[in-house]
Design an enzyme around this catalytic site. Sequence first.
Site, PDB file in Angstrom:
ATOM      1  N   LYS A   1       0.636  -1.091   0.017  1.00  0.00           N
ATOM      2  CA  LYS A   1      -0.113   0.049  -0.044  1.00  0.00           C
ATOM      3  C   LYS A   1       0.896   1.053   0.135  1.00  0.00           C
ATOM      4  CE  LYS A   1      -3.561   2.404   2.388  1.00  0.00           C
ATOM      5  NZ  LYS A   1      -4.505   2.362   3.456  1.00  0.00           N
TER       6      LYS A   1
ATOM      7  N   LYS B   1       1.199  10.046   5.530  1.00  0.00           N
ATOM      8  CA  LYS B   1       1.489   8.544   6.034  1.00  0.00           C
ATOM      9  C   LYS B   1       2.610   7.834   5.555  1.00  0.00           C
ATOM     10  CE  LYS B   1      -3.618   7.995   6.413  1.00  0.00           C
ATOM     11  NZ  LYS B   1      -4.991   6.975   6.391  1.00  0.00           N
TER      12      LYS B   1
ATOM     13  N   GLU C   1       7.692  -6.377   1.166  1.00  0.00           N
ATOM     14  CA  GLU C   1       6.465  -6.283   1.990  1.00  0.00           C
ATOM     15  C   GLU C   1       5.419  -7.595   1.771  1.00  0.00           C
ATOM     16  OE1 GLU C   1       5.472  -4.660   4.550  1.00  0.00           O
ATOM     17  OE2 GLU C   1       6.505  -3.062   4.847  1.00  0.00           O
TER      18      GLU C   1
ATOM     19  N   LYS D   1      -2.011  -1.541  -4.029  1.00  0.00           N
ATOM     20  CA  LYS D   1      -3.096  -0.457  -3.886  1.00  0.00           C
ATOM     21  C   LYS D   1      -2.168   0.980  -3.849  1.00  0.00           C
ATOM     22  CE  LYS D   1      -6.196   1.720  -0.664  1.00  0.00           C
ATOM     23  NZ  LYS D   1      -6.628   1.846   0.760  1.00  0.00           N
TER      24      LYS D   1
ATOM     25  N   SER E   1      -9.855   5.611  -4.916  1.00  0.00           N
ATOM     26  CA  SER E   1     -10.886   6.853  -5.192  1.00  0.00           C
ATOM     27  C   SER E   1     -10.447   7.707  -6.201  1.00  0.00           C
ATOM     28  CB  SER E   1     -11.234   7.325  -3.998  1.00  0.00           C
ATOM     29  OG  SER E   1      -9.971   7.863  -3.171  1.00  0.00           O
TER      30      SER E   1
ATOM     31  N   TYR F   1     -14.950   1.123  -7.357  1.00  0.00           N
ATOM     32  CA  TYR F   1     -16.195   1.855  -7.084  1.00  0.00           C
ATOM     33  C   TYR F   1     -17.013   1.714  -8.491  1.00  0.00           C
ATOM     34  CZ  TYR F   1     -13.401   3.481  -3.217  1.00  0.00           C
ATOM     35  OH  TYR F   1     -12.757   3.524  -2.118  1.00  0.00           O
TER      36      TYR F   1
HETATM   37  C1  PBG Z   1      -7.349   3.743   5.209  1.00  0.00           C
HETATM   38  C2  PBG Z   1      -7.830   3.361   4.059  1.00  0.00           C
HETATM   39  C3  PBG Z   1      -7.559   4.222   2.771  1.00  0.00           C
HETATM   40  C4  PBG Z   1      -8.213   3.809   1.925  1.00  0.00           C
HETATM   41  C5  PBG Z   1      -8.659   2.312   2.115  1.00  0.00           C
HETATM   42  N1  PBG Z   1      -8.365   2.139   3.298  1.00  0.00           N
HETATM   43  C6  PBG Z   1      -6.852   5.818   2.766  1.00  0.00           C
HETATM   44  C7  PBG Z   1      -5.677   5.851   3.450  1.00  0.00           C
HETATM   45  O1  PBG Z   1      -4.619   5.169   3.638  1.00  0.00           O
HETATM   46  O2  PBG Z   1      -5.658   7.246   3.948  1.00  0.00           O
HETATM   47  C8  PBG Z   1      -8.360   4.413   0.368  1.00  0.00           C
HETATM   48  C9  PBG Z   1      -9.002   3.702  -0.423  1.00  0.00           C
HETATM   49  C10 PBG Z   1      -9.264   4.718  -1.689  1.00  0.00           C
HETATM   50  O3  PBG Z   1      -8.692   5.626  -1.905  1.00  0.00           O
HETATM   51  O4  PBG Z   1     -10.421   4.351  -2.569  1.00  0.00           O
HETATM   52  N2  PBG Z   1      -7.035   2.661   6.095  1.00  0.00           N
END
Ligand code: PBG
Length: 330
Positions: free
Chosen positions: A199, A225, A241, A256, A282, A321
């Site tokens: 991620k 983050k 990872e 992701k 998203s 989505y």
């Molecule tokens: C946080 C989480 C995030 C998403 C899924 N779980 C965002 C982040 O790490 O700030 C993002 C999903 C998306 O952007 O569609 N645990």
Amino acid sequence: MNFEWLRRPRRNRSSIQVRNLLQETTLSPSDLIYPIFIKAGISKPEPIESMPGIFRHSLDSLLQECSEVAALGIPAIALFPVIDPIHKTPEAEYALNPDQILYQALKKIKKELPHLLLIADVALDPYTNHGHDGVLNAKGEVDNDATVSLLQRLATIEAQAGADWVAPSDMMDGRVEAIRKALDDANLTETSILAYSAKFASAYYGPFREAVGSSTKAGTGYLDKRSYQLNPANRREALLECQLDEKEGADILMVKPAGPYLDIIRELRNQTLLPIAAYQVSGEYAQIHAAAQNGWLDLEKTRDESLLAIKRAGADMILTYFAKEVARRK
Ligand code: PBG
């Protein structure tokens, strides 16, 4: 002019019948997982501005949404709670409150639609007032092991409430092993772990953070983050990872975002025998919609191509989505 080419690859693209026979990758509703936002205390679904067609659902509208998803042949949903700011604290206590909306939702859907696969995110960001995926130490840094202890409890309650798969999305060290152990100790040996293994610290999460209200600077979607999510520049670190999560007992590995990280998906495909999930996040969804709204891209064609490319890269399943719209197309 009469050339004598030996190879004429266009023969293999000469008609729709030939093209169909030769198609190497396909996209079907059964490859898709639909993410759904749920929020307590609302009477009707709330639209999310930066994600056209996506809503924050109430417990009632959630059930309707899930029936629709199941009827379309989409096998699974991933649930994301939107928590009222009054319940958000530095230590994320509300995550473990047995009455919170996520557990209510899991119980309700499991009861009404037992065959819909339920995926619950394991992370603290919906419940912390600072928006981080973990709790902080005295220096204000995300405290790995204190966070992992909370995640063990969160995942266990989620599984007890009806989650079939728990999906740690926090990127703490050791959390897959710790969650596996907690689940097994609670006799939840049938619950799978879908690990957000690679991620990245991505700007593409902006609209999601607007949807769940986890951005520190309102509207910008910016929240740093980088001390736990991966550097977008790093391929080897991402694969490491994934390797660790596999060793720790993950059932499925996730990459992701998806579209900007197809090289990671492909390389992971070549090195693991585990199934691979990819999350078209998203921002990937929002950018296609935004361009389509301007008349700059064809929505359906761009959508389908973006998803097919993720399958072609090596993903077995895609969180997107677009899931409902794609399933309706078939
Ligand atoms: C946080 C989480 C995030 C998403 C899924 N779980 C965002 C982040 O790490 O700030 C993002 C999903 C998306 O952007 O569609 N645990």
